[in-house]
Design a protein around this motif. Structure first.
Motif: not given
Ligand code: NAD
Length: 258
Positions: A66-72, A109-122
């Motif tokens: 989650x972008x807001x969490x990553x920013x926080x 698929x979406x959950x895994x990508x969101x945490x493992x890949x987008x999480x790193x991006x964020x």
């Protein structure tokens, strides 16, 4: 032993496994550590372990997807400890319903990508400006040996996500090299942690995996923490864009000894 004196480190997935062991080791080597996890109790427990050993740490609950969490979480590191020098994007999941392209549900698929890949991006999106503010720093992204090798025990979303982490790490390293920001991937082999043991849940499955590891044993989270410490510290000052394999030799093996 490389040290992290005067450095502030943020570690995601710090409630367990590699993240917890790295938090303990980084703090032992002088870092002040923000322990981030979706599991707040676990992150707080890691903090207590660090404090009991005389180190400095604080806990922060965040869902890295989650972008807001990553920013926080990045703001929390700067507010609590004044700056950020090391960002260890380590949180990840391996879902039990992850399988082949034929049977993996789309939401897994979406959950895994969101945490493992987008999480790193964020983590990088919000962490890089903080590293710039402190004159540079080190980013470590946890990928996996499966970014290098295909396995017949399929986990297609996980494997694809880790391949993405590796590719993204290289590009981040190139883009930010002249800003004194180093970006390396840590590629662990199969480890004796919750994450893998839940997946390899029978002796037969574990033995099938062990056959491929030249060293003949699973790795330990503590061994990954040592590698992460090296990448975090100035001891690795000329390393960036690397795929740091710490895998008992699995990616080197064609046939392993009996
Ligand atoms: P682990 O399950 O012990 O720890 C992972 C931590 O991440 C947990 O504390 C969990 O609560 C946290 N987490 C999960 N989703 C999150 C989210 N959305 N936001 C914040 N935190 C979240 O596993 P581990 O073995 O220590 O794994 C750490 C990293 O190493 C992962 O990226 C994993 O893919 C990778 N890895 C593990 C192995 C292995 O064999 N265990 C091998 C290669 C790579």
């Amino acid at each position: 032993m490389p040290d992290l004196n005067d450095k502030v480190a943020l570690i995601t997935g710090a409630a367990s496994g590699i993240g917890r062991e790295s938090a303990l080791l980084f703090a032992e080597q002088g870092a002040r550590v923000l322990c981030v996890d979706i599991d707040q109790d676990g992150a707080e427990q890691t903090v207590r372990m660090i404090q009991d050993a005389g180190g400095q740490a604080a806990a922060c609950r965040a869902d890295v997807s989650r972008a807001a969490d990553a920013e926080a979480m990045i703001a929390a590191a700067e507010q609590t400890f004044g700056r950020l020098n090391v960002l260890f994007n380590n949180a990840g999941i391996m879902h039990s319903d992850d399988g082949t392209s034929q049977d993996t549900p789309e939401d897994i698929w979406d959950l895994t990508m969101n945490i493992n890949l987008k999480g790193v991006f964020l983590g990088c999106r919000y962490g890089i400006p903080a590293l710039r503010r402190s004159g540079g720093g080190s980013i470590i992204n946890t990928a996996s040996f499966v970014a290098h090798l295909g396995a017949a025990t399929a986990q297609i979303a996980y494997t694809a996500s880790k391949g993405g982490v590796l590719a993204m790490t290289r590009e981040l390293a190139v883009i930010h090299a002249r800003e004194n920001i180093r970006v390396n991937a840590l590629c662990p082999g199969p480890l004796r942690t919750e994450l893998l043991m839940k997946f390899l849940d029978t002796e037969e499955k574990r033995q099938r995996r062990l056959v491929h590891i030249p060293m003949g044993r699973f790795g330990e989270a503590k061994e990954m923490a040592q590698a992460a410490l090296f990448l975090a510290s100035d001891a690795s000052s000329y390393m960036t864009g690397s795929e740091f394999l710490v895998d008992g030799g699995i990616t080197a093996a064609y046939v392993t000894p009996e």
